[in-house]
Design a protein around this motif. Structure first.
Motif: not given
Length: 172
Positions: A7-21, A154-157
Motif C-alpha cells: 500500500i503506497l501513500s499519495p507521496t509514494d511512501s510505503p504504508l504497508f507491505s506483505q509477501a505471501f504465497g 505505517d499500518i502496524t496493526s
C-alpha cells in the motif's frame, strides 16, 4: 504463485507491505520469488517501477481496480493496481510458480493451464485479484478510520496484517 502486496501513500511512501504465497491448488502459502536472496528489494523495485504506468492509467480509466497494468519479463512478474479516492494505491506483484525440472521434463502438470497459479492474466485470476483488493480495501477503510491511526503513517496493526493474509488465502 508468489505475491507481494504493498500500500503506497499519495507521496509514494510505503504504508504497508506483505509477501505471501498461494494457498490454492495445494499451495502452502510460502512465497517463492525468482530472486530469493534479494526478493524484498527486487519486489520493491518492480512495484515502484510500475508507478509511472499507474499514474498514466489512473487519469484515463475511471475504475478503482486497474487490472494487470505492468509486466516485468526477466522475473515473469505481473503488477495489478487498485486506487482509492484519497490517492492511496494498492499494488500487487504476482509471479507464477517456476516449473520444477521433474514436471518440465515429464511434460505433465497436476494443475490446469487455466488455474490461478499457472495463468496470471486469465479472467479467473483477474477476478480473484479484484476480490482480494476489494476485501483489503474494506479492511483498510476500517483501519484508517480508527482514532488510533495517524494519517500517512505505517499500518502496524497485527489485526490488519492477519486480515490481509486471510484475504490472500481466501482469494489467491
Amino acid at each position: 504463485m508468489s505475491y507481494y502486496f504493498i500500500i503506497l501513500s499519495p507521496t509514494d511512501s510505503p504504508l504497508f507491505s506483505q509477501a505471501f504465497g498461494t494457498s490454492k491448488g495445494g499451495g502452502d502459502g510460502v512465497p517463492r520469488f525468482r530472486f530469493p536472496d534479494g526478493s524484498r528489494f527486487m519486489n520493491q523495485f518492480i512495484v515502484h517501477a510500475s508507478l509511472d504506468i499507474v499514474e498514466e492509467v489512473q487519469w484515463t480509466n475511471g475504475a478503482m481496480y486497474l487490472k494487470h497494468i505492468d509486466t516485468y519479463p526477466p522475473a515473469s512478474a505481473y503488477v495489478s493496481a487498485f486506487l482509492t479516492g484519497s490517492g492511496v494505491r494498492f499494488l500487487l506483484l504476482h509471479q507464477p510458480l517456476q516449473p520444477s525440472p521433474s514436471t518440465a521434463l515429464a511434460g505433465t502438470s497436476r494443475a490446469s493451464s487455466s488455474s490461478i497459479a499457472n495463468n496470471p492474466t486469465s479472467p479467473q485470476t483477474e477476478e480473484a485479484i479484484r476480490q482480494f483488493m476489494s476485501e483489503v480495501y474494506e479492511n483498510w477503510v476500517k483501519t484508517v478510520m480508527s482514532p488510533f491511526y495517524q494519517r500517512g503513517k505505517d499500518i502496524t496493526s497485527p489485526v490488519f496484517r492477519s486480515r490481509v493474509l486471510a484475504a490472500g488465502k481466501k482469494w489467491l
